[in-house]
Design a protein around this motif. Structure first.
Motif, short mmCIF file in Angstrom:
data_model
loop_
_atom_site.label_atom_id
_atom_site.label_comp_id
_atom_site.label_asym_id
_atom_site.label_seq_id
_atom_site.Cartn_x
_atom_site.Cartn_y
_atom_site.Cartn_z
N ASP A 234 7.45 -1.99 14.01
CA ASP A 234 8.52 -1.18 14.61
C ASP A 234 9.60 -0.85 13.58
N ASP A 235 9.98 -1.83 12.79
CA ASP A 235 11.06 -1.66 11.82
C ASP A 235 10.57 -1.12 10.47
N GLU A 236 9.30 -0.70 10.42
CA GLU A 236 8.71 -0.06 9.23
C GLU A 236 8.85 -0.92 7.97
N TYR A 237 8.50 -2.18 8.12
CA TYR A 237 8.54 -3.09 6.96
C TYR A 237 7.37 -2.78 6.02
N ARG A 238 7.66 -2.96 4.72
CA ARG A 238 6.65 -2.76 3.68
C ARG A 238 6.44 -4.07 2.93
N ASP B 177 1.15 -8.94 -13.09
CA ASP B 177 1.57 -8.82 -14.49
C ASP B 177 2.95 -8.13 -14.58
N ASN B 178 3.83 -8.52 -13.69
CA ASN B 178 5.21 -8.02 -13.64
C ASN B 178 5.33 -6.56 -13.23
N LEU B 179 4.24 -5.97 -12.74
CA LEU B 179 4.28 -4.60 -12.22
C LEU B 179 4.30 -4.63 -10.70
N PRO B 180 5.19 -3.86 -10.07
CA PRO B 180 5.21 -3.84 -8.60
C PRO B 180 4.03 -3.04 -8.04
N LEU B 181 3.60 -3.43 -6.86
CA LEU B 181 2.53 -2.72 -6.17
C LEU B 181 3.06 -1.42 -5.60
N VAL B 182 2.32 -0.32 -5.82
CA VAL B 182 2.76 0.98 -5.30
C VAL B 182 1.62 1.66 -4.57
N VAL B 183 1.99 2.56 -3.66
CA VAL B 183 1.02 3.37 -2.93
C VAL B 183 1.14 4.80 -3.46
N PRO B 184 0.10 5.34 -4.11
CA PRO B 184 0.18 6.71 -4.61
C PRO B 184 0.16 7.71 -3.46
N MET B 185 1.05 8.69 -3.53
CA MET B 185 1.13 9.70 -2.47
C MET B 185 1.20 11.08 -3.11
N ILE C 240 3.68 10.96 -6.40
CA ILE C 240 4.85 10.09 -6.25
C ILE C 240 4.38 8.74 -5.72
N TYR C 241 5.19 7.72 -5.97
CA TYR C 241 4.78 6.36 -5.62
C TYR C 241 5.74 5.73 -4.63
N GLN C 242 5.16 5.14 -3.58
CA GLN C 242 5.95 4.41 -2.59
C GLN C 242 5.87 2.92 -2.91
N HIS C 243 6.99 2.25 -2.87
CA HIS C 243 7.01 0.81 -3.14
C HIS C 243 6.39 0.05 -1.98
N GLY C 244 5.30 -0.62 -2.26
CA GLY C 244 4.68 -1.47 -1.24
C GLY C 244 3.99 -0.67 -0.15
N TYR C 245 3.15 -1.35 0.63
CA TYR C 245 2.43 -0.70 1.72
C TYR C 245 3.02 -1.17 3.06
N ALA D 238 -7.65 -6.05 -22.97
CA ALA D 238 -7.05 -4.93 -22.25
C ALA D 238 -5.70 -5.35 -21.70
N ARG D 239 -4.86 -4.36 -21.47
CA ARG D 239 -3.54 -4.61 -20.89
C ARG D 239 -3.38 -3.84 -19.60
N ILE D 240 -2.75 -4.48 -18.62
CA ILE D 240 -2.58 -3.86 -17.30
C ILE D 240 -1.42 -2.85 -17.36
N VAL D 241 -1.71 -1.62 -16.91
CA VAL D 241 -0.68 -0.57 -16.96
C VAL D 241 -0.41 0.05 -15.59
N GLY D 242 -1.12 -0.42 -14.55
CA GLY D 242 -0.88 0.11 -13.21
C GLY D 242 -1.43 -0.79 -12.14
N PHE D 243 -0.76 -0.82 -10.98
CA PHE D 243 -1.19 -1.66 -9.85
C PHE D 243 -0.94 -0.89 -8.57
N GLU D 244 -2.04 -0.33 -8.00
CA GLU D 244 -1.92 0.55 -6.85
C GLU D 244 -2.74 0.01 -5.68
N VAL D 245 -2.44 0.49 -4.50
CA VAL D 245 -3.16 0.05 -3.30
C VAL D 245 -3.25 1.18 -2.28
N ASN D 246 -4.32 1.19 -1.54
CA ASN D 246 -4.44 1.99 -0.33
C ASN D 246 -4.71 1.02 0.80
#
Length: 639
Positions: free
Chosen positions: A123-127, A133-141, A151-156, A193-201
């Motif tokens: 209801d409160d639209e929590y994400r 590796d110190n990168l925040p999780l983002v949702v590509p939109m 553009i990237y949304q913080h968290g799902y 290898a080095r981590i350069v992105g952390f995404e989720v659907n």
């Protein structure tokens, strides 16, 4: 006393270093790049659940999510704790460059309590926020416009609420399947290898299986052996009492051309940099207009006035004087409530030093967003250390007003703003405690804040005041008459209230576009990292505050009104009123806050910010007018 001052500086430096080490203890490993080889363990950490509707963060495990065998807290710095960050380990574990499909995390049967908790969060639209590796999780939109950058949304989102057409019935669906994408940049010379992105659907899937549930049960809706992936067309998982929820995830690895040093660029992508340039140009036009007026006053009017006044020879001519020279015997008369003015000026100097140094560090890249809470920690420490300059400025001005009780003025400087801010903060914190939010500051952190105030800030204010009061008083360029001159009746447009309110419009106009982005980053959980623009706007703000105050001060003195001390402070300081009015407008037009506690939280923090802005801009205007009056009256021959 010199030894005490030296000891005070040593203590301040030691504490600063200790707090810095404490503050960056979580980040030092993340600052340098970390190399991974195939099958290295990658541990995902969970952060707070955050909502732009409530502004009340909660720890991840306050919701009934899957838990690891043992929950381990990561060390957070002061800024992170104040932001409500709670970084903990999670049951999500990957292996570098090893794709995984349909891993089951846990199975949960909802009861009334867990159903209610999930529904409230949806209801409160929590994400949900996570870190790898110190990168925040983002949702590509993707945007609807063609060729627009992703553009990237913080968290799902925890889930979604659906109302079917033609009915009033609402159903809640939880996102129980996470499809992670880890982007990496491979070293051509080594296998690392080095981590350069952390995404989720995130998907909501009502998982199915045959027979009774065991640890070895295979799902029919998501099967690695059958290579069946979860898609958006699968039936969603409803949140209802006694319903079964199975949490699963996939992991895919994608090679990327992005290098480790540039991995934050996609998070900080500015799709609206043209607006910032417009903001700069808009502010520069205001500055050019004011600079033209100041130049005209200084070069034409003042030069002509000073030449004319210096050529007056006879007593009769002197008696016919008009304008600003007429009040030379009263212009440096100490104002009413001069003690309070000294306190406000000292606090303003403290803010100015804090913001200037923080801005320089940010422009140079020391306050990167990869260092969560770093900016907040830096501002607090700088505020404490700038106490020495605040004390110096207030005591110096106090001595100019022929004051003798410097200890009294020092105590007021050390306690006025921090006392008011801490009182509001304490009340807000009590409200957050009542909501059981992770944004509530724990007792240990509260003690640390009180120690910073009483243990470091107050002593440094005293050191600064002692040094300032020992300096010789600033001599006035003209003598002050014993009997105050009567001020003639002023036209309405020269009244204090009108000129003060007019004076605040231009400084606010110079910053309000940038203010929109700052408020968006704070309350809509977006990254703000355009400190280059912000630094230019800050310089423009300084120039605008100084120039508008000088212009209005000159007009005031020309109308034979010599009560400029407080008016110079309030003229540019009134921009804080417009700032607060703008935050009210922003609240009702841009935010979707529904809870009363969240509204109180917003206006409480904005009130503190506006009060601080009042002191900053007021002090800039005051010192500009202080310099201006000394300059013009020292240029005139006074009999």
């Amino acid at each position: 006393m010199a030894n005490r001052v030296h000891l005070g500086f040593q203590l301040a430096i030691c504490v600063f270093l200790l707090l810095s080490v404490y503050g960056y203890s979580f980040y030092l490993p993340g600052v340098a790049p970390q190399d991974f080889i195939k099958e290295d363990k990658l541990r995902v950490k969970v952060n707070k659940l955050a909502s732009t509707k409530t502004q009340l963060p909660y720890s991840y495990y306050s919701a009934p999510y899957c838990r690891p065998n043992k929950i381990v807290d990561s060390a957070e710095n002061l800024g992170e704790v104040l932001r409500g960050d709670r970084i903990e380990n999670s049951p999500y574990e990957f292996q570098m460059l090893v794709p995984q499909m349909c891993n089951v995390v846990c199975r949960l049967v909802l009861d009334e309590k867990t159903t209610k908790e999930f529904k409230e969060k949806i209801d409160d639209e929590y994400r949900v926020n996570m870190i790898l590796d110190n990168l925040p999780l983002v949702v590509p939109m993707t945007r609807l416009e063609k060729d627009s950058p992703i553009i990237y949304q913080h968290g799902y989102f925890v889930g979604r609420k659906v109302q079917y057409a033609g009915t009033k019935e609402e159903k809640y669906f939880i996102n129980n399947h996470l499809s992670f994408t880890v982007k990496y940049h491979k070293d051509s010379q080594t296998d690392s290898a080095r981590i350069v992105g952390f995404e989720v659907n995130a998907f909501s899937v009502q998982h199915q299986y045959d027979g009774d549930w065991t640890d070895k049960t295979r799902l029919t809706t998501c099967d690695a052996h059958a290579k069946r992936l979860v898609t958006g067309s699968d039936p969603p998982q409803e949140v209802e009492n006694k319903k079964e929820v199975i949490f699963t995830y996939d992991v895919d690895f994608q090679e990327s051309d992005i290098k480790w040093a540039s991995r934050w660029d996609t998070y900080l992508l500015m799709a609206d940099d043209q607006v910032h340039w417009f903001s700069i140009v808009n502010s520069l036009m205001i500055v050019l207009f004011l600079s033209g007026m100041v130049a005209m006053i200084m070069l034409r009017t003042l030069y002509r006035d000073i030449s004319k006044y210096n050529q007056l020879e006879t007593q009769e001519e002197a008696q016919e004087e008009t304008g600003w020279k007429l009040v030379h015997g009263d212009v440096f008369r100490p104002p009413v409530n001069s003690d309070l003015l000294c306190v406000y000026v000292g606090t303003g100097v403290q803010f100015f030093g804090m913001i200037l140094i923080a801005m320089i560090f940010a422009v140079l890249g020391f306050l990167s967003p990869s260092n969560r809470g770093g900016l907040m920690t830096a501002l607090l420490l700088l505020w404490v250390l700038m106490g020495i300059f605040g004390g110096y400025a207030s005591a110096r001005l106090y001595k100019t007003f022929k004051g003798t009780e410097w200890k009294s003025i020092t105590l007021k400087t050390a306690f006025l703003f921090p006392g008011i801010a801490f009182s509001i903060f304490f009340v807000l914190n009590a409200l957050i405690w009542g909501e059981k939010s992770s944004g509530a500051v724990p007792f240990g952190t509260m003690f640390a804040l009180v120690f910073l105030w009483f243990g470091i800030s107050v002593p440094l204010v005293f050191v600064g005041s002692y040094i300032g009061f020992k300096k010789p008083a600033i001599e006035d360029p003209v003598k002050t008459n014993k009997i105050p001159r009567q001020i003639p009746e002023q036209p309405w447009y020269m009244s204090s209230a009108f000129s003060i309110l007019i004076g605040g419009i231009l400084p606010f106009g110079a910053v309000f576009i940038e203010l929109f982005f700052i408020l968006t980053s704070i309350w809509l959980q977006q990254f703000y990292y355009i400190f280059g623009f912000l630094f230019i706007v800050f310089v423009i703000l300084i120039v605008t505050c100084a120039e508008i105050t000088i212009v209005l001060c000159y007009f005031q003195l020309c109308s034979e009104d010599y009560l400029w001390w407080w008016r110079s402070y309030l003229t540019s300081g009134s921009s804080a009123l417009y700032l607060f009015l703008y935050t009210i407008f922003y609240f009702f037009t841009k935010l979707n806050i529904t809870k009363p506690v969240s509204g109180i939280l917003y206006f409480g923090y904005m009130l503190i910010a506006s009060y601080a802005f009042f002191m900053l801009t007021g002090t800039i205007g005051f010192y500009a007018c202080f310099w201006f009056t000394r300059l013009i009256y020292s240029s005139v021959k006074i009999d």
